[in-house]
Write a protein that holds these residues in place. Structure first.
Motif, PDB file in Angstrom:
ATOM      1  N   UNK A 214      24.119  42.920  48.673  1.00  0.00           N
ATOM      2  CA  UNK A 214      25.429  42.938  49.501  1.00  0.00           C
ATOM      3  C   UNK A 214      26.070  41.255  49.491  1.00  0.00           C
ATOM      4  N   UNK A 215      26.679  40.814  49.101  1.00  0.00           N
ATOM      5  CA  UNK A 215      27.056  40.034  49.687  1.00  0.00           C
ATOM      6  C   UNK A 215      28.500  39.346  49.657  1.00  0.00           C
ATOM      7  N   UNK A 216      28.970  38.970  51.123  1.00  0.00           N
ATOM      8  CA  UNK A 216      29.916  38.602  52.117  1.00  0.00           C
ATOM      9  C   UNK A 216      31.028  38.178  50.915  1.00  0.00           C
ATOM     10  N   UNK A 217      32.026  38.309  50.428  1.00  0.00           N
ATOM     11  CA  UNK A 217      32.498  36.824  49.874  1.00  0.00           C
ATOM     12  C   UNK A 217      34.051  36.854  50.764  1.00  0.00           C
ATOM     13  N   UNK A 218      34.239  35.401  50.754  1.00  0.00           N
ATOM     14  CA  UNK A 218      35.561  34.823  51.415  1.00  0.00           C
ATOM     15  C   UNK A 218      35.976  33.644  49.942  1.00  0.00           C
ATOM     16  N   UNK A 219      37.042  34.078  49.543  1.00  0.00           N
ATOM     17  CA  UNK A 219      37.572  33.232  48.395  1.00  0.00           C
ATOM     18  C   UNK A 219      38.942  33.101  48.624  1.00  0.00           C
ATOM     19  N   UNK A 220      39.125  31.334  48.852  1.00  0.00           N
ATOM     20  CA  UNK A 220      40.032  30.967  49.255  1.00  0.00           C
ATOM     21  C   UNK A 220      41.438  31.263  48.202  1.00  0.00           C
ATOM     22  N   UNK A 221      41.546  32.174  47.856  1.00  0.00           N
ATOM     23  CA  UNK A 221      42.526  32.569  46.824  1.00  0.00           C
ATOM     24  C   UNK A 221      44.103  32.077  47.558  1.00  0.00           C
ATOM     25  N   UNK A 222      44.927  32.206  46.532  1.00  0.00           N
ATOM     26  CA  UNK A 222      46.176  31.805  47.136  1.00  0.00           C
ATOM     27  C   UNK A 222      47.636  33.326  46.421  1.00  0.00           C
ATOM     28  N   UNK A 223      48.253  33.850  47.995  1.00  0.00           N
ATOM     29  CA  UNK A 223      48.555  32.382  49.464  1.00  0.00           C
ATOM     30  C   UNK A 223      47.570  32.793  51.101  1.00  0.00           C
ATOM     31  N   UNK A 232      25.444  43.485  44.580  1.00  0.00           N
ATOM     32  CA  UNK A 232      25.454  43.460  42.985  1.00  0.00           C
ATOM     33  C   UNK A 232      24.926  45.265  42.001  1.00  0.00           C
ATOM     34  N   UNK A 233      24.246  45.871  43.138  1.00  0.00           N
ATOM     35  CA  UNK A 233      23.613  47.250  42.541  1.00  0.00           C
ATOM     36  C   UNK A 233      24.561  48.528  42.281  1.00  0.00           C
ATOM     37  N   UNK A 234      25.415  48.189  43.751  1.00  0.00           N
ATOM     38  CA  UNK A 234      26.063  49.298  42.807  1.00  0.00           C
ATOM     39  C   UNK A 234      27.758  49.063  42.812  1.00  0.00           C
ATOM     40  N   UNK A 235      28.146  47.556  42.515  1.00  0.00           N
ATOM     41  CA  UNK A 235      29.605  47.411  42.108  1.00  0.00           C
ATOM     42  C   UNK A 235      29.198  46.627  40.562  1.00  0.00           C
ATOM     43  N   UNK A 236      29.218  47.018  39.939  1.00  0.00           N
ATOM     44  CA  UNK A 236      30.284  46.711  38.588  1.00  0.00           C
ATOM     45  C   UNK A 236      32.000  45.423  38.533  1.00  0.00           C
ATOM     46  N   UNK A 237      31.579  44.226  38.172  1.00  0.00           N
ATOM     47  CA  UNK A 237      31.603  43.420  38.788  1.00  0.00           C
ATOM     48  C   UNK A 237      33.522  42.930  38.165  1.00  0.00           C
ATOM     49  N   UNK A 238      32.804  43.669  36.930  1.00  0.00           N
ATOM     50  CA  UNK A 238      34.730  43.988  35.959  1.00  0.00           C
ATOM     51  C   UNK A 238      35.402  44.996  36.847  1.00  0.00           C
ATOM     52  N   UNK A 239      35.171  45.733  37.061  1.00  0.00           N
ATOM     53  CA  UNK A 239      35.808  46.720  37.488  1.00  0.00           C
ATOM     54  C   UNK A 239      36.235  46.830  39.172  1.00  0.00           C
ATOM     55  N   UNK A 240      35.139  45.320  39.731  1.00  0.00           N
ATOM     56  CA  UNK A 240      35.693  45.082  41.411  1.00  0.00           C
ATOM     57  C   UNK A 240      36.707  44.486  41.506  1.00  0.00           C
ATOM     58  N   UNK A 241      36.956  42.977  40.085  1.00  0.00           N
ATOM     59  CA  UNK A 241      38.468  42.508  40.172  1.00  0.00           C
ATOM     60  C   UNK A 241      39.569  43.256  39.813  1.00  0.00           C
ATOM     61  N   UNK A 242      39.250  44.886  38.973  1.00  0.00           N
ATOM     62  CA  UNK A 242      40.165  44.777  38.454  1.00  0.00           C
ATOM     63  C   UNK A 242      40.869  45.538  39.557  1.00  0.00           C
ATOM     64  N   UNK A 249      45.474  41.780  45.734  1.00  0.00           N
ATOM     65  CA  UNK A 249      44.975  41.415  46.838  1.00  0.00           C
ATOM     66  C   UNK A 249      44.493  39.818  45.720  1.00  0.00           C
ATOM     67  N   UNK A 250      44.850  39.945  44.590  1.00  0.00           N
ATOM     68  CA  UNK A 250      44.421  38.710  43.335  1.00  0.00           C
ATOM     69  C   UNK A 250      45.054  38.545  42.422  1.00  0.00           C
ATOM     70  N   UNK A 251      45.440  37.688  41.966  1.00  0.00           N
ATOM     71  CA  UNK A 251      46.392  37.176  40.736  1.00  0.00           C
ATOM     72  C   UNK A 251      45.614  37.802  39.627  1.00  0.00           C
ATOM     73  N   UNK A 252      46.286  37.547  38.518  1.00  0.00           N
ATOM     74  CA  UNK A 252      45.672  38.160  37.157  1.00  0.00           C
ATOM     75  C   UNK A 252      45.116  36.472  36.524  1.00  0.00           C
ATOM     76  N   UNK A 253      46.250  35.604  37.099  1.00  0.00           N
ATOM     77  CA  UNK A 253      45.985  34.642  36.732  1.00  0.00           C
ATOM     78  C   UNK A 253      44.343  33.657  37.208  1.00  0.00           C
ATOM     79  N   UNK A 254      43.557  34.294  38.124  1.00  0.00           N
ATOM     80  CA  UNK A 254      42.448  33.767  38.782  1.00  0.00           C
ATOM     81  C   UNK A 254      41.816  34.915  38.608  1.00  0.00           C
TER      82      UNK A 254
END
Length: 333
Positions: A214-223, A232-242, A249-254
């Motif tokens: 597991x990796x803790x993520x603190x992403x400096x998104x706006x607002x 990285x073993x259990x999560x699939x990055x594309x699905x996780x982001x979608x 929580x995250x905008x499409x352009x980010x």
């Protein structure tokens, strides 16, 4: 004038002789007060108080002493037949907030706990600093936080010169940071004391970080920043982001920038795990047989206050867990 003076004096003497003798007044005797009895101080009575409570907020330290906690179990452990008798021991303290009952009232209380490490040498000279708010942990020399292992002198030996005492068997973690100078510290430095954990590295046991995916993520998104954990073993990055986009929580352009950010954090974590495994193997290879034996026989004991009428009963909230570095105690008392 002189003759007149003499005559008056002789008349006074005659007058005094004719007066009845004075009756002496007897002073009332003071009632005898009951003798005061003072309870003898036990030889290790202040041991738990002298041990620094690591990670406790400065403004909460005094609250520990609002109750008369009884650590006679810790004192008895050093007596003949006790588990710490004639052993070299290193002690540090901490507090555990728990909901307990006291005199019919339920309240959250910071329970003082003392951890005893039986070891021929100091278990560590480092302190770990970590919190939810901090992106990564720090492992630093404890002296940077003005902490160190110092000999504990039992009460009966306090009048002796320290260097004349035969040997020290009890060492306590001490912090020399003056509380009166706290107002001069920067906020970040002040907060570090609250996030301190006594550090311990056991080379014969695989660290949690080495096993973690597991990796803790603190992403400096706006607002507002995004706080999450990516496995990285259990999560699939594309699905996780979608999913984050779907939850707004995250905008499409980010999206692409976020994915690259996560990939970089995963690379860093894998590298840290690999380096930790290599460092552990090297530490074992460079270790003497005597040191190996010491690590294998090292024991952790966790002491809670015993039940007394002057403090809450903590018998139902005891836990063997010490912290993420030490893991669990071999025995809880």
């Amino acid at each position: 004038m002189k003759k007149g003076t003499k005559r008056n004096t002789s008349q006074e003497k005659v007058s005094n002789k004719n007066q009845p003798p004075r009756v002496k007044r007897t002073k009332p005797s003071k009632p005898q007060s009951e003798p005061e009895y003072f309870e003898d101080q036990r030889n290790l009575e202040d041991l738990w108080k002298e041990t620094f409570s690591v990670g406790t907020e400065w403004d909460q330290l005094d609250m520990i002493y609002q109750f008369k906690w009884d650590f006679s179990n810790l004192e008895n452990a050093f007596e003949e037949g006790g588990i710490l008798h004639e052993k070299k021991v290193y002690l540090f303290g901490c507090t555990e907030p728990q909901l307990v009952m006291f005199k019919g009232e339920s309240k959250v209380v910071g329970i003082p706990v003392v951890v005893a490490v039986v070891s021929p040498f100091p278990p560590s000279d480092k302190i770990g600093i970590n919190s939810v708010q901090r992106e990564s942990e720090e492992i630093i020399p404890m002296k940077q936080m003005k902490m160190d292992w110092v000999p504990y002198i039992p009460l009966e030996d306090r009048d002796s010169q320290v260097d004349r005492l035969k040997s020290h068997q009890i060492f306590i973690l001490r912090c020399t940071q003056r509380r009166s100078a706290l107002k001069n510290l920067k906020l970040d430095r002040l907060k570090k004391y609250e996030y301190c954990l006594p550090y311990f590295y056991q080379p014969f046991k695989e660290d949690e970080l080495e096993q973690s995916t597991e990796v803790p993520i603190i992403y400096p998104a706006e607002p507002k920043p995004i706080f999450c954990e990516f496995d990285w073993e259990l999560d699939e990055l594309e699905e996780f982001t979608d999913k984050l986009i779907e939850e707004e929580e995250l905008s499409e352009d980010q999206k692409d920038a976020f994915k690259e950010f996560v990939k970089e954090k995963v690379r860093e974590a894998k590298k840290a795990n690999r380096e930790a495994r290599e460092a552990r193997k090297k530490a074992i290879a460079d270790m003497s047989e005597e040191t190996k034996a010491a690590f294998e026989t090292m024991r952790f004991y966790k002491f809670y206050p015993v039940q007394s009428p002057d403090a809450p009963d903590v018998s139902d909230v005891k836990s063997p867990f010490i912290n993420r570095y030490y893991g669990k105690a071999h025995e809880v008392l």
